[in-house]
Write a protein that holds these residues in place. Sequence first.
Motif, PDB file in Angstrom:
ATOM      1  N   VAL A 220       0.833  -1.201   0.000  1.00 22.84           N
ATOM      2  CA  VAL A 220       0.000   0.000   0.000  1.00 22.84           C
ATOM      3  C   VAL A 220       0.868   1.251   0.000  1.00 22.84           C
ATOM      4  O   VAL A 220       0.613   2.209  -0.746  1.00 22.84           O
ATOM      5  CB  VAL A 220      -0.940   0.000   1.222  1.00 22.84           C
ATOM      6  N   ALA A 221       1.894   1.237   0.828  1.00 16.73           N
ATOM      7  CA  ALA A 221       2.704   2.433   1.034  1.00 16.73           C
ATOM      8  C   ALA A 221       3.498   2.843  -0.205  1.00 16.73           C
ATOM      9  O   ALA A 221       3.532   4.027  -0.574  1.00 16.73           O
ATOM     10  CB  ALA A 221       3.662   2.199   2.206  1.00 16.73           C
ATOM     11  N   LEU A 222       4.149   1.873  -0.857  1.00 17.56           N
ATOM     12  CA  LEU A 222       4.982   2.214  -2.019  1.00 17.56           C
ATOM     13  C   LEU A 222       4.178   2.809  -3.167  1.00 17.56           C
ATOM     14  O   LEU A 222       4.578   3.841  -3.729  1.00 17.56           O
ATOM     15  CB  LEU A 222       5.760   0.980  -2.482  1.00 17.56           C
ATOM     16  N   PRO A 223       3.029   2.203  -3.564  1.00 12.04           N
ATOM     17  CA  PRO A 223       2.234   2.839  -4.622  1.00 12.04           C
ATOM     18  C   PRO A 223       1.742   4.233  -4.243  1.00 12.04           C
ATOM     19  O   PRO A 223       1.717   5.135  -5.086  1.00 12.04           O
ATOM     20  CB  PRO A 223       1.069   1.868  -4.818  1.00 12.04           C
ATOM     21  N   MET A 224       1.341   4.419  -2.977  1.00  7.81           N
ATOM     22  CA  MET A 224       0.891   5.749  -2.558  1.00  7.81           C
ATOM     23  C   MET A 224       2.003   6.774  -2.696  1.00  7.81           C
ATOM     24  O   MET A 224       1.797   7.866  -3.256  1.00  7.81           O
ATOM     25  CB  MET A 224       0.403   5.714  -1.108  1.00  7.81           C
ATOM     26  N   ALA A 225       3.176   6.439  -2.167  1.00 11.40           N
ATOM     27  CA  ALA A 225       4.294   7.378  -2.234  1.00 11.40           C
ATOM     28  C   ALA A 225       4.696   7.654  -3.677  1.00 11.40           C
ATOM     29  O   ALA A 225       4.918   8.816  -4.061  1.00 11.40           O
ATOM     30  CB  ALA A 225       5.483   6.835  -1.451  1.00 11.40           C
ATOM     31  N   GLY A 226       4.776   6.595  -4.489  1.00 12.36           N
ATOM     32  CA  GLY A 226       5.196   6.767  -5.878  1.00 12.36           C
ATOM     33  C   GLY A 226       4.190   7.543  -6.711  1.00 12.36           C
ATOM     34  O   GLY A 226       4.553   8.497  -7.418  1.00 12.36           O
ATOM     35  N   LEU A 227       2.927   7.157  -6.646  1.00 19.13           N
ATOM     36  CA  LEU A 227       1.903   7.845  -7.428  1.00 19.13           C
ATOM     37  C   LEU A 227       1.708   9.275  -6.953  1.00 19.13           C
ATOM     38  O   LEU A 227       1.478  10.190  -7.756  1.00 19.13           O
ATOM     39  CB  LEU A 227       0.584   7.073  -7.350  1.00 19.13           C
ATOM     40  N   GLY A 228       1.805   9.473  -5.631  1.00 23.78           N
ATOM     41  CA  GLY A 228       1.686  10.833  -5.114  1.00 23.78           C
ATOM     42  C   GLY A 228       2.802  11.725  -5.619  1.00 23.78           C
ATOM     43  O   GLY A 228       2.562  12.886  -5.992  1.00 23.78           O
ATOM     44  N   LEU A 229       4.019  11.179  -5.652  1.00 22.94           N
ATOM     45  CA  LEU A 229       5.156  11.966  -6.129  1.00 22.94           C
ATOM     46  C   LEU A 229       5.028  12.265  -7.620  1.00 22.94           C
ATOM     47  O   LEU A 229       5.341  13.375  -8.067  1.00 22.94           O
ATOM     48  CB  LEU A 229       6.455  11.214  -5.849  1.00 22.94           C
ATOM     49  N   VAL A 230       4.565  11.295  -8.394  1.00 21.72           N
ATOM     50  CA  VAL A 230       4.349  11.528  -9.835  1.00 21.72           C
ATOM     51  C   VAL A 230       3.311  12.622 -10.031  1.00 21.72           C
ATOM     52  O   VAL A 230       3.488  13.538 -10.858  1.00 21.72           O
ATOM     53  CB  VAL A 230       3.911  10.221 -10.523  1.00 21.72           C
ATOM     54  N   ALA A 231       2.206  12.546  -9.283  1.00 20.05           N
ATOM     55  CA  ALA A 231       1.166  13.563  -9.405  1.00 20.05           C
ATOM     56  C   ALA A 231       1.675  14.930  -8.974  1.00 20.05           C
ATOM     57  O   ALA A 231       1.403  15.959  -9.620  1.00 20.05           O
ATOM     58  CB  ALA A 231      -0.050  13.162  -8.565  1.00 20.05           C
ATOM     59  N   GLY A 239       2.630  21.255 -14.571  1.00 22.13           N
ATOM     60  CA  GLY A 239       1.285  21.805 -14.480  1.00 22.13           C
ATOM     61  C   GLY A 239       1.252  23.255 -14.041  1.00 22.13           C
ATOM     62  O   GLY A 239       2.278  23.942 -13.981  1.00 22.13           O
ATOM     63  N   PRO A 240       0.064  23.728 -13.672  1.00 23.57           N
ATOM     64  CA  PRO A 240      -0.113  25.155 -13.385  1.00 23.57           C
ATOM     65  C   PRO A 240       0.232  25.567 -11.953  1.00 23.57           C
ATOM     66  O   PRO A 240       0.249  26.756 -11.650  1.00 23.57           O
ATOM     67  CB  PRO A 240      -1.609  25.357 -13.640  1.00 23.57           C
ATOM     68  N   TYR A 241       0.502  24.603 -11.078  1.00 26.15           N
ATOM     69  CA  TYR A 241       0.706  24.936  -9.675  1.00 26.15           C
ATOM     70  C   TYR A 241       2.165  25.273  -9.402  1.00 26.15           C
ATOM     71  O   TYR A 241       3.069  24.691 -10.015  1.00 26.15           O
ATOM     72  CB  TYR A 241       0.273  23.772  -8.785  1.00 26.15           C
ATOM     73  N   SER A 244       6.548  25.674  -4.867  1.00 30.05           N
ATOM     74  CA  SER A 244       6.569  25.921  -3.425  1.00 30.05           C
ATOM     75  C   SER A 244       5.282  25.430  -2.770  1.00 30.05           C
ATOM     76  O   SER A 244       4.173  25.754  -3.216  1.00 30.05           O
ATOM     77  CB  SER A 244       6.752  27.410  -3.141  1.00 30.05           C
ATOM     78  N   MET A 245       5.425  24.661  -1.694  1.00 29.47           N
ATOM     79  CA  MET A 245       4.276  24.207  -0.919  1.00 29.47           C
ATOM     80  C   MET A 245       3.972  25.149   0.242  1.00 29.47           C
ATOM     81  O   MET A 245       3.156  24.843   1.102  1.00 29.47           O
ATOM     82  CB  MET A 245       4.532  22.797  -0.380  1.00 29.47           C
ATOM     83  N   VAL A 246       4.645  26.285   0.250  1.00 27.38           N
ATOM     84  CA  VAL A 246       4.373  27.360   1.210  1.00 27.38           C
ATOM     85  C   VAL A 246       4.025  28.595   0.404  1.00 27.38           C
ATOM     86  O   VAL A 246       4.655  28.870  -0.626  1.00 27.38           O
ATOM     87  CB  VAL A 246       5.596  27.623   2.116  1.00 27.38           C
ATOM     88  N   GLY A 247       3.039  29.343   0.860  1.00 27.26           N
ATOM     89  CA  GLY A 247       2.604  30.515   0.117  1.00 27.26           C
ATOM     90  C   GLY A 247       3.693  31.571   0.002  1.00 27.26           C
ATOM     91  O   GLY A 247       4.434  31.839   0.952  1.00 27.26           O
ATOM     92  N   PRO A 258      -5.970  29.059  -0.880  1.00 28.41           N
ATOM     93  CA  PRO A 258      -6.331  27.875  -0.102  1.00 28.41           C
ATOM     94  C   PRO A 258      -5.583  26.639  -0.600  1.00 28.41           C
ATOM     95  O   PRO A 258      -4.920  26.690  -1.638  1.00 28.41           O
ATOM     96  CB  PRO A 258      -7.830  27.742  -0.371  1.00 28.41           C
ATOM     97  N   PRO A 259      -5.669  25.521   0.135  1.00 27.90           N
ATOM     98  CA  PRO A 259      -5.006  24.289  -0.296  1.00 27.90           C
ATOM     99  C   PRO A 259      -5.470  23.844  -1.674  1.00 27.90           C
ATOM    100  O   PRO A 259      -6.646  24.009  -2.037  1.00 27.90           O
ATOM    101  CB  PRO A 259      -5.428  23.278   0.782  1.00 27.90           C
ATOM    102  N   THR A 260      -4.539  23.262  -2.423  1.00 26.39           N
ATOM    103  CA  THR A 260      -4.803  22.854  -3.802  1.00 26.39           C
ATOM    104  C   THR A 260      -4.620  21.350  -3.974  1.00 26.39           C
ATOM    105  O   THR A 260      -4.200  20.646  -3.061  1.00 26.39           O
ATOM    106  CB  THR A 260      -3.828  23.576  -4.752  1.00 26.39           C
ATOM    107  N   LEU A 261      -4.906  20.896  -5.193  1.00 24.39           N
ATOM    108  CA  LEU A 261      -4.656  19.493  -5.528  1.00 24.39           C
ATOM    109  C   LEU A 261      -3.182  19.153  -5.389  1.00 24.39           C
ATOM    110  O   LEU A 261      -2.821  18.025  -5.031  1.00 24.39           O
ATOM    111  CB  LEU A 261      -5.125  19.204  -6.957  1.00 24.39           C
ATOM    112  N   ALA A 262      -2.318  20.104  -5.672  1.00 25.35           N
ATOM    113  CA  ALA A 262      -0.877  19.858  -5.533  1.00 25.35           C
ATOM    114  C   ALA A 262      -0.517  19.561  -4.077  1.00 25.35           C
ATOM    115  O   ALA A 262       0.293  18.669  -3.796  1.00 25.35           O
ATOM    116  CB  ALA A 262      -0.083  21.057  -6.040  1.00 25.35           C
ATOM    117  N   LEU A 263      -1.116  20.285  -3.152  1.00 31.22           N
ATOM    118  CA  LEU A 263      -0.847  20.023  -1.738  1.00 31.22           C
ATOM    119  C   LEU A 263      -1.387  18.655  -1.337  1.00 31.22           C
ATOM    120  O   LEU A 263      -0.769  17.938  -0.542  1.00 31.22           O
ATOM    121  CB  LEU A 263      -1.476  21.108  -0.868  1.00 31.22           C
TER     122      LEU A 263
END
Length: 435
Positions: A220-231, A239-241, A244-247, A258-263
């Motif tokens: 479960v963990a490896l696919p989540m980490a990998g797919l999340g990083l790809v996204a 993409g458009p975001y 920086s994960m800080v404003g 506000p929080p986005t899909l990237a976050l």
Amino acid sequence: MRRAAERTPAHRDRYVDLLRAVAITAVVLGHWLAVHVTYDGGFEGGSVLETVAWTRPLTWLFQVMPIFFLVGGYANAASLASYRGRGGNAVEWTLRRTGRLVRPTAALLAVLTAAALAARAAGVDPGLGGTAVWLAGIPLWFLVAYIAVVVLTSVMYGAHRRFGLAVPVGLAALVGVGDLARLGAGVPYVGDANYLFAWLAVHQLGIAWRDGRLPARRAVALPMAGLGLVALTGLTVAGPYPVSMVGIPGEEIQNTSPPTLALLALAVTQTGIALLLHDAGNRWLRRVRPWTAVVAVNSVIMTLFLWHMSALVIGVLALHAAGLLPQAAPGSPYWLLLRLPWLGVLALILAGLVAVFGRVERRTGPLPAPGSAAGPVPFVLTLAGAAGALGGILAVAVAGPGDHGPAGLSTPGLVAFFAGAAVLRFTRWRYRGAQ
């Protein structure tokens, strides 16, 4: 603390406490590293992220509030289930859970109010004083969202038991709709709902983790980490975001406001990594020393979070008075070298603040007994108190830097918060019982 660590029940998942401690520590260090203040006839400052582009990818490491909400979901679900098992209800649990959040926040706002009033009486420029207390109150932004998800925990836990992982998926879809409306169609205000939807989604992942629907297994963990990083990479680099994960002030799109899909993609990545390290972390925490340290940090976790920016303000004033305030250009080798003593000074100041105010967090006060707060009256009181406290913190947080009244902060916000906090305290006292 060692004695408390040794009394830890065998069934407790110690790794969850470690994640909470690591998340808050990373937030503290990230804020201290990102802020730079200089003095040239007046205080000037800002975020290093504004001027030093290479620091922005580092926010993927330091923006760990998703971990805090993930752990919050796990801990809140475990606590709620346990309390209900003892005959308690959701209102009583909410009163208990919000106490440890509202009480230290009241101490912070009371001290900031007193400091601002004293500074004004001493002739300090009201705008400067207002900016100082606003900077010290920056942690209130995330506290608004966290108190909201705590209040909604019983409802969201019920949704989880019925719909499982469909709940965070649905909330993520709502975040996407908010992004599309705000960024694609230019519809104002719609995306502001993401302040709630995004953090609720991460909180739900924590609930699913605790309930076993999101198990800490490599499959479960490896696919989540990998797919999340790809996204995350696709949404930011291609993409458009922003990366920086800080404003960053002035940027049209910010991933936290506000929080986005990237976050959320970052949250999925971090969740996968957290699950992957679960077993190794628990094995390490069987040792007395690291577990004692984790227990010590968690005993004052809110104090550390709430006061770390106050430590920065005090540090700036103290270093300026001593003629030691760093004047190096952000990102330069000299600036990097000065980060170590800068962190050391702020850590010492924060340690002093924790020594003084940590006891506020540790003090429990009156707590409702299981089964004592049934019926509409405690429900209405709890709802009204939580609404007042939340609305007050929000008003203080959104006011921004500057002079917003005698205390520098929003006067209506302060009144609403302290009124809400008083209602919650009265309700806990009215239905108090065995601790």
